[in-house]
Design an enzyme around this catalytic site. Structure first.
Site, PDB file in Angstrom:
ATOM      1  N   SER A 118       0.819  -1.214   0.000  1.00 50.74           N
ATOM      2  CA  SER A 118       0.000   0.000   0.000  1.00 50.74           C
ATOM      3  C   SER A 118       0.850   1.259   0.000  1.00 50.74           C
ATOM      4  O   SER A 118       0.319   2.355  -0.190  1.00 50.74           O
ATOM      5  CB  SER A 118      -0.908   0.019   1.228  1.00 50.74           C
ATOM      6  OG  SER A 118      -0.127   0.018   2.419  1.00 50.74           O
ATOM      7  N   GLU A 151      -6.140  -0.998  -6.885  1.00 48.46           N
ATOM      8  CA  GLU A 151      -5.187  -0.148  -7.602  1.00 48.46           C
ATOM      9  C   GLU A 151      -4.172  -1.045  -8.317  1.00 48.46           C
ATOM     10  O   GLU A 151      -3.558  -1.899  -7.689  1.00 48.46           O
ATOM     11  CB  GLU A 151      -4.456   0.784  -6.636  1.00 48.46           C
ATOM     12  CG  GLU A 151      -5.333   1.858  -6.009  1.00 48.46           C
ATOM     13  CD  GLU A 151      -4.586   2.727  -5.019  1.00 48.46           C
ATOM     14  OE1 GLU A 151      -4.847   3.937  -4.975  1.00 48.46           O
ATOM     15  OE2 GLU A 151      -3.732   2.196  -4.264  1.00 48.46           O
ATOM     16  N   ASN A 189      -4.065   6.490  -0.854  1.00 50.70           N
ATOM     17  CA  ASN A 189      -3.323   6.864   0.351  1.00 50.70           C
ATOM     18  C   ASN A 189      -2.635   8.209   0.224  1.00 50.70           C
ATOM     19  O   ASN A 189      -2.236   8.804   1.227  1.00 50.70           O
ATOM     20  CB  ASN A 189      -2.307   5.782   0.705  1.00 50.70           C
ATOM     21  CG  ASN A 189      -2.942   4.639   1.470  1.00 50.70           C
ATOM     22  OD1 ASN A 189      -3.902   4.837   2.212  1.00 50.70           O
ATOM     23  ND2 ASN A 189      -2.425   3.438   1.292  1.00 50.70           N
TER      24      ASN A 189
END
Length: 432
Positions: A118, A151, A189
């Site tokens: 991530s 993603e 993020n």
């Protein structure tokens, strides 16, 4: 199209991805280093599937078929026979590079290696593989079986064919994929950082309290306020991501962590999981905002930072309806939302993703009521720009400088829906 998937890691994320793949008709091999970890992962998958059966969302025979497609191992080399290997190991760069280096030596030339990272660089992870062109990011959101977004991230040497294969694999899993460049934080993020960061900035300067900020953002259509959400995620987890993005951008002021968060982590007030965060929690239920020196600063600023007419104009154009009792909410919403839009504009200008994919990612990955760039067009890019310039000049901080792309659009008269051009042109086509 891949038929056999290997998932490395049987924790919450790994087991969730394995469950999702098995439910999608794919043969799945789930690996972890110890048999008890694998067994726990399988137990969690069975429990999740049974829960769907109990709710009438899954037929019992489909549950049985999914479990038949799932196999396990504690020998990592067994994964080498898969068409796609999805790594869901802890966020440790050295560990991920070791995994990809060893497996790439055993896999066929056509095997795709995907990392669920991530925050770490896909390019750096891929550098350890013998064929870095076969390595890409495939970032699921937790819980993987439920969250609709994935993603897909191309490293600097990733083959376009690999990106397309993973894109189609995500669709096979009934997910909505978006493409992102290998930049810190990818889409979600990164663009979400101001939701937390600006809320903490407002709290730290004494412009508003925890409850005021959360109530304002819920009034704007967000399901949870930023402090409620930080408590839910974990103060330590949110702080770690903020620090990671700040460091990866070499100290960029827009991502600067707030000392309030650091003190809370040091004190062990981590949110729901510790029973205390920005709010107190009794039996899992949220109580009052905690009035401590660490987590709650008294509202001490009487004069607004953003002029009332500017923030009210922002709210009126945004479609957000505030009650007469909502004193101070307009400024809070204008500050946080303008910073989110600005971050999305920075991401567009730097080629992180398309207008469409950024808006999709923020709606599906964070449950935002609208995509930030769609919201910007509705409000007017000139109005967003005016808020940012006011903050930059009033507070004297570079964190508020408008994105170059936003400045270019505004100065060229491209200001959103009022003139028919903005980040989205007519027909929902991204203009940039």
């Amino acid at each position: 199209m891949p038929q056999k998937i290997a998932v490395l890691g049987a924790g919450t994320m790994g087991a969730g991805i394995a469950q999702l793949a098995a439910q999608s008709g794919l043969d799945v091999l789930m690996y972890d280093i110890k048999s008890e970890l694998v067994e726990r992962g399988v137990a969690n998958i069975k429990s999740a599937l049974q829960g769907r059966v109990d709710k009438g969302k899954l037929a019992s025979e489909d549950m049985d078929a999914s479990l038949e497609r799932l196999s396990t191992t504690t020998n990592r080399d067994d994964a080498a026979g898969a068409d796609v290997i999805i790594e869901a190991a802890p966020e440790d760069l050295a560990l991920k590079k070791e995994i990809f280096g060893s497996l790439s030596a055993l896999c066929s030339a056509n095997t795709i290696l995907a990392t669920n990272t991530s925050s770490l660089s896909v390019t750096s992870i891929a550098s350890a593989a013998q064929r870095p062109e076969q390595v890409a990011g495939m970032h699921f959101f937790n819980p993987a079986p439920v969250m609709p977004l994935v993603e897909i991230i191309a490293g600097s040497r990733t083959s376009p064919d690999v990106v397309q294969e993973l894109y189609q694999l995500a669709r096979t899993m009934d997910k909505t994929p978006v493409r992102a460049a290998d930049m810190p934080g990818f889409i979600v993020n990164r663009v979400a950082r101001p939701f937390y960061g600006e809320a903490l900035k407002i709290l730290g300067e004494g412009s508003a309290g925890v409850t005021q900020v959360d109530e304002a953002m819920r009034a704007a259509g967000f399901r949870m306020g930023p402090f409620e959400l930080m408590d839910f995620i974990g103060i330590d987890v949110n702080f770690a991501v903020t620090r990671s993005v700040h460091d990866a951008f070499f100290g960029e002021p827009r991502y600067r962590p707030q000392p309030i968060q650091q003190r809370m982590v040091e004190a062990g007030t981590l949110g729901r999981k510790s029973g205390k965060g920005f709010y107190s929690y009794e039996n899992g239920d949220k109580g009052e905002a905690r009035r401590t020196a660490i987590a709650h600063i008294q509202h001490k600023r009487s004069n607004p930072i953003v002029p009332g007419n500017l923030s009210q104009d922002f709210i009126a154009k945004s479609g957000i309806e505030l009650g007469n009792e909502a004193e101070g909410q307009a400024e809070i919403i204008a500050r946080i939302l303008a910073m989110i839009i600005n971050e999305a504009a920075f991401a567009i200008g730097e080629g992180v993703a398309s207008v469409r994919d950024i808006d999709i990612a923020m709606r599906l990955g964070t449950n935002y009521p609208k995509g930030p760039l769609r919201w910007a067009d509705e409000i007017g890019l000139d109005t967003v720009y005016a808020i940012l310039k006011n903050l930059q000049e009033t507070l004297g901080e570079e964190r508020y400088r408008p994105a170059p792309l936003l400045w270019q659009l505004v100065t060229s008269g491209v200001i959103g829906d009022v003139v028919g051009e903005g980040f989205h042109s007519p027909g929902e086509k991204g203009m940039v």
